[in-house]
Design a protein around this motif. Structure first.
Motif, PDB file in Angstrom:
ATOM      1  N   ILE A 150       0.913  -1.119   0.049  1.00 45.55           N
ATOM      2  CA  ILE A 150      -0.037  -0.015  -0.122  1.00 45.55           C
ATOM      3  C   ILE A 150       0.795   1.262   0.079  1.00 45.55           C
ATOM      4  CG2 ILE A 150      -1.599   1.343   1.398  1.00 45.55           C
ATOM      5  CD1 ILE A 150      -2.712  -1.195   2.450  1.00 45.55           C
ATOM      6  N   GLN A 151       1.782   1.213   1.087  1.00 49.96           N
ATOM      7  CA  GLN A 151       2.768   2.529   1.132  1.00 49.96           C
ATOM      8  C   GLN A 151       3.532   2.690  -0.330  1.00 49.96           C
ATOM      9  OE1 GLN A 151       5.559   2.728   4.206  1.00 49.96           O
ATOM     10  NE2 GLN A 151       5.582   4.714   4.207  1.00 49.96           N
ATOM     11  N   GLN A 152       4.006   1.768  -0.915  1.00 43.59           N
ATOM     12  CA  GLN A 152       5.101   1.947  -1.967  1.00 43.59           C
ATOM     13  C   GLN A 152       4.105   2.355  -3.027  1.00 43.59           C
ATOM     14  OE1 GLN A 152       7.148  -1.429  -2.265  1.00 43.59           O
ATOM     15  NE2 GLN A 152       8.820  -1.095  -0.991  1.00 43.59           N
ATOM     16  N   THR A 153       2.980   1.732  -3.217  1.00 45.98           N
ATOM     17  CA  THR A 153       1.979   2.141  -4.416  1.00 45.98           C
ATOM     18  C   THR A 153       1.565   3.528  -4.350  1.00 45.98           C
ATOM     19  OG1 THR A 153       1.337  -0.209  -4.587  1.00 45.98           O
ATOM     20  CG2 THR A 153       0.048   1.390  -5.773  1.00 45.98           C
ATOM     21  N   ALA A 154       1.144   3.884  -3.194  1.00 43.76           N
ATOM     22  CA  ALA A 154       0.760   5.255  -3.065  1.00 43.76           C
ATOM     23  C   ALA A 154       1.781   6.283  -2.936  1.00 43.76           C
ATOM     24  CB  ALA A 154       0.252   5.435  -1.711  1.00 43.76           C
ATOM     25  N   GLU A 155       2.955   6.018  -2.371  1.00 42.50           N
ATOM     26  CA  GLU A 155       3.890   7.013  -2.590  1.00 42.50           C
ATOM     27  C   GLU A 155       4.483   7.150  -3.918  1.00 42.50           C
ATOM     28  OE1 GLU A 155       4.830   7.027   2.352  1.00 42.50           O
ATOM     29  OE2 GLU A 155       6.426   6.105   1.004  1.00 42.50           O
TER      30      GLU A 155
END
Ligand code: MG
Ligand code: MG
Length: 253
Positions: A150-155
């Motif tokens: 989630i974090q990598q995709t969002a950021e």
């Protein structure tokens, strides 16, 4: 403690999940300029009750309505009321249905009429975060694999993730262990195994992702008042993959 659901429990959760998905889709289909947030609440409420279930959120932590309806810079826990949606708004609807002792939980952000490219991309990326993260909801992987995705995709797409609120296990209780953060809180989170049921819910902001509670003491808003979006399904970890318990083909967004 993370609970493992039996086949009997999973069967009930499929039904609770289906009702949740139907209620969310019905409310989402009614989104248009001029509709009030309370009307969306009532539409979802009727679907849930008609199916013989109960709205999970009604009375939960004293929440006064059946579903959460959050507009623009409101992320979650918005209280439905007389507010009329306006062209260009985005609205997050969060629905829970309780059936025979088990909960389903699902949310999505919808466009009100024509919206800006910025808003549309935020909604699309939030949804993408979910589906990429769900791919990690597999036996032998860890909660941290879901969170990291989630974090990598969002950021990578330029968005801030919300750190103050998390996804969660779900079953007999609406919120069970484990917490499922939208960021990598631990290098190695809990190990996933067959029969776990998880509410995975990316919460993204066009700004920093820092959130606060509004004056009503309930609605969670972005500190910088930037737009935010939410997408959630109840996910079962199966023997050889995962199953979305609240997603209905052809109906869910
Ligand atoms: Mg929810
Ligand atoms: Mg949830």
């Amino acid at each position: 403690m993370i609970t493992i659901k039996s086949q009997r429990e999973i069967e009930i959760m499929r039904r609770a999940g289906h009702i949740t998905g139907k209620a969310l889709a019905a409310a989402g289909a009614a989104v248009r300029p001029g509709v009030t947030t309370m009307e969306l609440n009532d539409i979802a409420h009727r679907v849930i009750v008609k199916a013989g279930a109960r709205p999970s959120f009604l009375g939960y932590n004293k929440f006064p309505a059946s579903v959460c309806v959050s507009v623009n810079d409101e992320l979650i826990h918005g209280i439905p009321g007389r507010r009329k949606l306006a062209e260009g708004d985005i609205v997050s609807i969060d629905v829970g249905a309780y059936l025979n002792g088990y909960h389903g939980d699902s949310a999505a952000t919808f466009a009100v009429g024509r919206i800006s490219d910025e808003a549309r991309l935020l909604i699309e990326n939030t949804r993408l975060c979910f589906f990429k993260a769900a791919e990690r909801a597999r036996r032998g992987l860890r909660v941290s694999d879901i969170s990291r995705t989630i974090q990598q995709t969002a950021e990578n797409a330029g968005y801030g993730v919300v750190k103050k609120w998390t996804g969660h296990g779900i079953g007999r209780a609406l919120h069970e262990a484990p917490d499922i953060p939208c960021f990598t809180e631990r290098a190695r989170g809990a190990l996933l195994s067959e029969g776990m049921t998880l509410a995975i819910e990316p919460m993204l902001s066009a700004g920093s992702g820092d959130v606060d509670v509004a004056d009503d003491n309930t609605t969670v808003i972005t500190v910088d008042r930037k737009l935010c979006a939410h997408y959630e399904h109840t996910v079962l970890v199966t023997r050889d993959g995962y199953e979305l318990l609240t997603y209905i083909e052809g109906l869910s967004v």
